[in-house]
Design a protein around this motif. Structure first.
Motif, PDB file in Angstrom:
ATOM      1  N   ASP A  84      23.807 -24.580 -23.660  1.00  0.00           N
ATOM      2  CA  ASP A  84      22.458 -24.309 -23.182  1.00  0.00           C
ATOM      3  C   ASP A  84      22.321 -24.861 -21.761  1.00  0.00           C
ATOM      4  O   ASP A  84      22.391 -26.082 -21.555  1.00  0.00           O
ATOM      5  CB  ASP A  84      21.424 -24.963 -24.097  1.00  0.00           C
ATOM      6  N   VAL A  85      22.163 -23.964 -20.800  1.00  0.00           N
ATOM      7  CA  VAL A  85      22.118 -24.357 -19.392  1.00  0.00           C
ATOM      8  C   VAL A  85      20.969 -25.311 -19.116  1.00  0.00           C
ATOM      9  O   VAL A  85      21.131 -26.325 -18.429  1.00  0.00           O
ATOM     10  CB  VAL A  85      22.021 -23.114 -18.478  1.00  0.00           C
ATOM     11  N   LYS A  86      19.792 -25.020 -19.652  1.00  0.00           N
ATOM     12  CA  LYS A  86      18.618 -25.845 -19.358  1.00  0.00           C
ATOM     13  C   LYS A  86      18.808 -27.270 -19.850  1.00  0.00           C
ATOM     14  O   LYS A  86      18.521 -28.239 -19.137  1.00  0.00           O
ATOM     15  CB  LYS A  86      17.382 -25.219 -19.999  1.00  0.00           C
ATOM     16  N   THR A  87      19.326 -27.404 -21.079  1.00  0.00           N
ATOM     17  CA  THR A  87      19.522 -28.739 -21.650  1.00  0.00           C
ATOM     18  C   THR A  87      20.579 -29.517 -20.871  1.00  0.00           C
ATOM     19  O   THR A  87      20.399 -30.697 -20.550  1.00  0.00           O
ATOM     20  CB  THR A  87      19.940 -28.633 -23.125  1.00  0.00           C
ATOM     21  N   SER A  88      21.690 -28.849 -20.556  1.00  0.00           N
ATOM     22  CA  SER A  88      22.753 -29.532 -19.816  1.00  0.00           C
ATOM     23  C   SER A  88      22.313 -29.865 -18.398  1.00  0.00           C
ATOM     24  O   SER A  88      22.691 -30.910 -17.859  1.00  0.00           O
ATOM     25  CB  SER A  88      24.011 -28.655 -19.784  1.00  0.00           C
ATOM     26  N   ALA A  89      21.526 -28.990 -17.777  1.00  0.00           N
ATOM     27  CA  ALA A  89      21.034 -29.267 -16.426  1.00  0.00           C
ATOM     28  C   ALA A  89      20.178 -30.525 -16.421  1.00  0.00           C
ATOM     29  O   ALA A  89      20.292 -31.367 -15.522  1.00  0.00           O
ATOM     30  CB  ALA A  89      20.237 -28.077 -15.903  1.00  0.00           C
ATOM     31  N   LEU A  90      19.326 -30.682 -17.435  1.00  0.00           N
ATOM     32  CA  LEU A  90      18.493 -31.877 -17.520  1.00  0.00           C
ATOM     33  C   LEU A  90      19.348 -33.134 -17.681  1.00  0.00           C
ATOM     34  O   LEU A  90      19.035 -34.181 -17.114  1.00  0.00           O
ATOM     35  CB  LEU A  90      17.520 -31.754 -18.699  1.00  0.00           C
ATOM     36  N   PHE A  91      20.446 -33.009 -18.433  1.00  0.00           N
ATOM     37  CA  PHE A  91      21.343 -34.149 -18.599  1.00  0.00           C
ATOM     38  C   PHE A  91      21.930 -34.569 -17.256  1.00  0.00           C
ATOM     39  O   PHE A  91      21.920 -35.759 -16.901  1.00  0.00           O
ATOM     40  CB  PHE A  91      22.468 -33.789 -19.573  1.00  0.00           C
ATOM     41  N   TYR A  92      22.428 -33.611 -16.469  1.00  0.00           N
ATOM     42  CA  TYR A  92      23.055 -33.952 -15.190  1.00  0.00           C
ATOM     43  C   TYR A  92      22.022 -34.408 -14.160  1.00  0.00           C
ATOM     44  O   TYR A  92      22.333 -35.239 -13.291  1.00  0.00           O
ATOM     45  CB  TYR A  92      23.883 -32.776 -14.677  1.00  0.00           C
TER      46      TYR A  92
ATOM     47  N   ARG B 152      28.234 -25.762 -11.345  1.00  0.00           N
ATOM     48  CA  ARG B 152      27.523 -24.582 -11.846  1.00  0.00           C
ATOM     49  C   ARG B 152      27.668 -24.525 -13.364  1.00  0.00           C
ATOM     50  O   ARG B 152      28.781 -24.543 -13.888  1.00  0.00           O
ATOM     51  CB  ARG B 152      28.058 -23.293 -11.224  1.00  0.00           C
ATOM     52  N   LEU B 153      26.539 -24.445 -14.041  1.00  0.00           N
ATOM     53  CA  LEU B 153      26.520 -24.375 -15.494  1.00  0.00           C
ATOM     54  C   LEU B 153      26.334 -22.926 -15.934  1.00  0.00           C
ATOM     55  O   LEU B 153      25.467 -22.220 -15.417  1.00  0.00           O
ATOM     56  CB  LEU B 153      25.381 -25.234 -16.046  1.00  0.00           C
ATOM     57  N   MET B 154      27.149 -22.506 -16.887  1.00  0.00           N
ATOM     58  CA  MET B 154      27.061 -21.150 -17.420  1.00  0.00           C
ATOM     59  C   MET B 154      27.114 -21.197 -18.939  1.00  0.00           C
ATOM     60  O   MET B 154      27.924 -21.926 -19.512  1.00  0.00           O
ATOM     61  CB  MET B 154      28.217 -20.279 -16.894  1.00  0.00           C
ATOM     62  N   GLU B 155      26.225 -20.436 -19.560  1.00  0.00           N
ATOM     63  CA  GLU B 155      26.239 -20.386 -21.011  1.00  0.00           C
ATOM     64  C   GLU B 155      27.436 -19.565 -21.476  1.00  0.00           C
ATOM     65  O   GLU B 155      27.757 -18.540 -20.899  1.00  0.00           O
ATOM     66  CB  GLU B 155      24.931 -19.795 -21.537  1.00  0.00           C
ATOM     67  N   GLY B 156      28.106 -20.039 -22.531  1.00  0.00           N
ATOM     68  CA  GLY B 156      29.260 -19.320 -23.013  1.00  0.00           C
ATOM     69  C   GLY B 156      30.106 -20.154 -23.936  1.00  0.00           C
ATOM     70  O   GLY B 156      31.259 -19.838 -24.206  1.00  0.00           O
ATOM     71  N   ARG B 157      29.536 -21.231 -24.449  1.00  0.00           N
ATOM     72  CA  ARG B 157      30.306 -22.095 -25.345  1.00  0.00           C
ATOM     73  C   ARG B 157      29.528 -22.280 -26.640  1.00  0.00           C
ATOM     74  O   ARG B 157      28.392 -22.699 -26.643  1.00  0.00           O
ATOM     75  CB  ARG B 157      30.559 -23.459 -24.690  1.00  0.00           C
TER      76      ARG B 157
END
Length: 263
Positions: free
Chosen positions: A13-21, A44-49
């Motif tokens: 989830d890009v939004k969740t990971s972006a908040l973490f970083y 750069r964060l990309m959804e795909g995992r």
């Protein structure tokens, strides 16, 4: 300035990971999963995992204070990895990516209240052109003007202190909105006077110099910075040596260091 490769990370989830970083490592989320870090790093964060990375990805980030960042990683959902790089511990992001931390910067830089810049060899590459009428010109880096502006937003005062009497010093200072003192023969005394006039402790002054006429001032200042092409005596005194050479983004690089120290 150092150039860092852009890293792409697959996440759930890009939004969740972006908040973490953003919260844990002080990155700034620009758009579309692109984040910018403290020292020119980009991610750069990309959804795909669909499942966690399981430690397959190792990311190395430069930070101003490793211990402070570790606390933030752990308090924002990250963890400790079992692996080491040499004797250095590793940490985990939200998707199992392994994070290595390298400390870079100036310890205590959040205390800096006044920066005093030498001009030639710091804001310029220390060369000068002379036309047939004897008029001199120097080359300045626009990114340093941006750096001055970024540092100004931190509430840090900045001035130029130069032994040169050339009016180009004042012209450049006016262009980037700094007070300039040129034709200064005793930089140590001038530095003390500047700090006293502003009621700033000399220990909260950062001096940026490149040659032996800066030695006395650098011995007095609480913090010292030098371009990487500075004289060897100055390099030996510097708390921080920029990857940029004089006239090639020294102040812009310093801005990143000071901003990172306050995160």
């Amino acid at each position: 300035m150092a150039v860092y490769p852009s890293v792409t990370l697959l996440v759930r989830d890009v939004k969740t990971s972006a908040l973490f970083y953003e919260n844990a490592l002080g990155f700034t989320h620009v758009n579309d999963g692109l984040l910018l870090g403290a020292f020119g790093q980009s991610l750069r964060l990309m959804e795909g995992r669909d499942t966690v990375a399981g430690g397959c990805v190792i990311l190395t980030f430069e930070v101003s204070n490793v211990l402070k960042i570790v606390d933030k990683i752990l308090s924002h959902g990250g963890g400790r990895a079992e692996k080491l790089i040499g004797h250095e511990p590793l940490y985990l992001g939200l998707d199992g990516e392994v994070i290595a931390l390298r400390e870079r910067g100036i310890p205590g830089a959040e205390r800096v209240k006044l920066i005093v810049y030498d001009f030639d060899g710091v804001m310029t590459d220390n060369t000068v052109t002379v036309d047939q009428d004897g008029h001199e010109a120097v080359r300045a880096n626009r990114s340093d003007g941006l750096g001055v502006g970024l540092i100004r937003t931190l509430g840090v005062e900045q001035v130029i202190l130069s032994t040169e009497t050339n009016p180009v010093v004042r012209a450049r200072a006016e262009k980037i909105g700094l007070e300039a003192f040129h034709g200064v023969s005793d930089k140590g005394a001038a530095l003390q006077e500047l700090a006293a006039r502003r009621d700033i402790a000399i220990g909260d002054v950062l001096y940026v110099g490149n040659d032996t006429n800066d030695l006395e001032a650098m011995n007095l200042a609480g913090f010292t910075v030098a371009p990487h092409d500075a004289h060897s005596a100055i390099l030996a005194l510097a708390d921080f040596v920029t990857t940029a050479s004089g006239g090639h983004g020294v102040i812009r690089e310093l801005a990143d260091v000071l901003i990172s120290a306050r995160k």
